[in-house]
Design an enzyme around this catalytic site. Structure first.
Site, short mmCIF file in Angstrom:
data_model
loop_
_atom_site.label_atom_id
_atom_site.label_comp_id
_atom_site.label_asym_id
_atom_site.label_seq_id
_atom_site.Cartn_x
_atom_site.Cartn_y
_atom_site.Cartn_z
N LYS A 83 40.45 47.59 42.34
CA LYS A 83 39.72 47.22 44.21
C LYS A 83 40.32 46.17 44.56
O LYS A 83 39.99 45.23 45.86
CB LYS A 83 38.32 47.53 44.10
CG LYS A 83 37.16 47.22 45.26
CD LYS A 83 35.74 47.69 44.96
CE LYS A 83 34.45 48.14 44.39
NZ LYS A 83 34.07 46.42 44.23
N SER A 84 40.39 45.25 43.65
CA SER A 84 40.19 43.36 43.50
C SER A 84 41.24 43.12 44.19
O SER A 84 41.86 42.62 45.63
CB SER A 84 39.61 42.73 42.67
OG SER A 84 38.61 42.40 42.01
N GLY A 94 31.05 43.27 49.16
CA GLY A 94 30.47 41.77 49.19
C GLY A 94 31.78 41.04 48.96
O GLY A 94 32.52 40.75 49.30
N ASP A 152 31.26 43.17 35.76
CA ASP A 152 31.17 44.83 36.63
C ASP A 152 30.85 46.00 35.83
O ASP A 152 29.65 47.09 36.29
CB ASP A 152 32.37 44.72 37.59
CG ASP A 152 32.24 43.94 38.74
OD1 ASP A 152 31.31 43.57 39.25
OD2 ASP A 152 33.38 44.45 39.86
N ARG A 210 20.79 44.36 39.04
CA ARG A 210 21.99 44.82 38.49
C ARG A 210 20.90 45.25 36.34
O ARG A 210 21.13 46.54 36.13
CB ARG A 210 23.45 45.22 37.68
CG ARG A 210 24.12 45.77 39.46
CD ARG A 210 25.38 45.85 38.63
NE ARG A 210 26.28 46.63 39.85
CZ ARG A 210 27.46 46.04 40.34
NH1 ARG A 210 28.07 45.26 39.81
NH2 ARG A 210 28.04 47.19 41.59
N ARG A 234 28.45 51.64 41.02
CA ARG A 234 28.16 51.28 39.83
C ARG A 234 26.89 51.64 38.83
O ARG A 234 26.97 52.55 37.53
CB ARG A 234 28.55 50.29 38.99
CG ARG A 234 30.08 49.66 39.73
CD ARG A 234 30.49 48.45 38.67
NE ARG A 234 31.90 47.65 40.04
CZ ARG A 234 32.53 48.34 40.20
NH1 ARG A 234 33.24 49.26 39.67
NH2 ARG A 234 34.08 47.88 40.49
C1 S3P Z 1 35.13 40.26 42.77
C2 S3P Z 1 34.19 39.75 42.26
C3 S3P Z 1 33.21 39.93 41.50
C4 S3P Z 1 32.61 40.92 41.09
C5 S3P Z 1 33.04 42.16 42.31
C6 S3P Z 1 34.97 42.20 43.23
C7 S3P Z 1 36.21 39.59 43.93
O1 S3P Z 1 31.76 39.20 42.29
O2 S3P Z 1 31.92 41.33 41.04
O3 S3P Z 1 33.14 43.15 42.24
O4 S3P Z 1 37.38 41.27 43.34
O5 S3P Z 1 36.91 38.69 43.51
P1 S3P Z 1 31.67 37.65 41.88
O6 S3P Z 1 32.72 37.15 42.15
O7 S3P Z 1 31.21 37.54 43.04
O8 S3P Z 1 30.88 37.68 40.86
#
Ligand code: S3P
Length: 449
Positions: free
Chosen positions: A28-29, A100, A326, A357, A402
């Site tokens: 996903k990232s 987010g 996560d 969570r 999740r």
């Molecule tokens: C992510 C960073 C994480 C993670 C999110 C994906 C990213 O959040 O929890 O699912 O792709 O940069 P944080 O950077 O706010 O910890």
């Protein structure tokens, strides 16, 4: 866009051993970043293995709204971008759904272009803090007007004459780090981001891949990342590795389900992401890396997970938190089936994810007969050992994919079934969760709403 449709309740039950191969979707990232960086590049970027979950589809729609051409044919995505600083002003509100990562990275990417954009999301995203993004973006000259407490909907007025910044990220967050780096792309000179704790480094690796001048130095202050602004990006061909955060679910399901033996091939094991697997091994899990190799500069392996009846509780080192942030929900499920207590410290960030969570898992675990203690930035799960977790509950997923998947995994090994009130959010990150788990032999079914 999740959270707008009819709820999908699901129930999971103890049943057959899990067997076979689990081909989980793309990371996903990396998927979000591929689309955003492609949109900032003149020419065609081609992407295979992109996660086609709702979060990423919302980012694709946003990139179109900012002027990029984004299309998909036979699983190959094509992005014709507009160049660094070339984003057009969107005519409509940008709805990032549940994501987010999507909203924060896109805010960063538009923040230093002289356009205005308004962002919103679902009920979960509208409750999450955006001040952590708008504060550093203000240093570039970006203005933001949102709701009380820095919540969405929020309008960003991009800096007309951006200045480069030097910023120390106050919380361990790859999203904040990435937003600042993406904003720095259209500022002249050098933008410097300092992180005290290493978080996932996909943005840095991919910026270098697209041709940006970027360097990371480990110093006593932390990781100092220096980016030279206004690069000319070179279009890329990207193969997105499979998501370790999605692999976590079939892996953990196999560890707690009697007789299981599951192979999860081609998982990206970037050290900034692989903390869960190390933790499981320390707990005594029968989890091995097969065919360990390098692909696209990242370590990749096939994960083999077998039923592990003798798991033991451990203290998870707080410095490992960012590399498995996560994965705590599903780790807490595995901990319930271990002997002894699993302590998870330094995890305050879990309180501001798609849901709180710690609270979501603690309440569901307690209802299922597991003792959980918690504080603001820690929690501890008292394991009951294999075959001793009662279950027999309906838990709330709170618009959090999740949480939904973690409890469905738990129900595969509890004495009585576990029902999740709404599994629809799973489509944000793991749209094939249901058929994939069914293919392994898991008893996870839909129920009437
Ligand atoms: C992510 C960073 C994480 C993670 C999110 C994906 C990213 O959040 O929890 O699912 O792709 O940069 P944080 O950077 O706010 O910890």
């Amino acid at each position: 866009m999740s959270g707008h449709g009819t709820p999908i309740p699901m129930i999971s039950r103890r049943g057959a051993p899990l067997r076979g191969e689990a081909h989980v979707p793309g990371d996903k990232s990396i998927s979000h970043r591929s689309l955003i960086l492609g949109a900032l590049t003149v020419g065609e970027t081609r992407i295979t293995g992109l996660l086609d979950g709702e979060d990423v589809l919302d980012t694709a729609a946003a990139m179109r709204a900012f002027g990029a051409e984004v299309s998909e044919k036979d699983g190959v995505w094509s992005v014709h971008g507009v160049g660094v600083g070339g984003f057009a002003e969107p005519e409509t509100v940008i709805d990032c759904g549940n994501s987010g990562t999507g909203v924060r990275l896109i805010m960063g990417a538009m923040a230093t272009t002289a356009i205005t954009a308004t962002f919103t999301g679902d009920a979960s995203l509208r409750g999450r803090p955006m001040g952590r993004i708008t504060e550093p973006l203000a240093l570039f000259g970006t203005r933001a007007v949102g709701r009380e407490g820095g919540r969405l909907p929020m309008t960003l007025v991009g800096a007309r004459e951006p200045v480069p910044v030097r910023y120390t990220v106050p919380v361990p967050s790859a999203q904040v780090k990435s937003a600042v780096l993406l904003a720095g792309l259209n500022a002249p000179g050098e933008t410097v981001v300092i992180e005290r704790e290493a978080t996932r480094d996909h943005t840095e690796r991919m910026l270098a891949g697209f041709g940006a001048g970027i360097a990371t130095e480990e110093t006593p202050e932390g990781r100092v990342i220096t980016l030279r602004g206004q690069p000319e990006f070179v279009p890329q061909t990207i193969v997105v590795p499979r998501d370790p955060s999605s692999a976590a679910f079939p892996v953990c399901a196999a560890l707690i389900t009697e007789g299981s033996d599951v192979l999860v091939p081609n998982i990206g094991l970037n050290p900034t992401r692989a903390g869960l697997f190390t933790t499981l091994q320390e707990m005594g899990a029968d989890l091995t890396y097969e065919n360990l190799r390098e692909e696209g500069g990242e370590p990749v392996a096939d994960l083999r997970a077998r039923f592990s009846p003798d798991l033991k509780g451990i203290e998870v080192p707080p410095e490992r938190a960012a590399s498995m942030i996560d994965e705590y929900p599903v780790l807490s499920v595995v901990a319930a089936f271990a002997a002894g207590t699993t302590e998870m410290r330094g995890v305050r960030e879990l309180r501001v994810k798609e849901s709180d969570r710690i609270d979501a898992m603690a309440q569901g675990l307690r209802a299922a007969g597991v003792h959980v203690d918690e504080g603001e930035d820690w929690w501890a799960v008292e394991g009951r050992g294999h075959r001793n977790v009662p279950g027999g509950v309906t838990v709330a997923s709170r618009l959090d994919h999740r949480i939904a998947m973690a409890f469905l995994v738990m129900g595969l090994a509890t004495s009585k079934p576990v029902r999740v009130d709404d599994a629809a959010p799973i489509a944000t990150s793991f749209p094939i969760f249901e058929p994939l788990m069914a293919g392994l032999g898991a008893s996870i079914d839909r129920e009437e709403p």
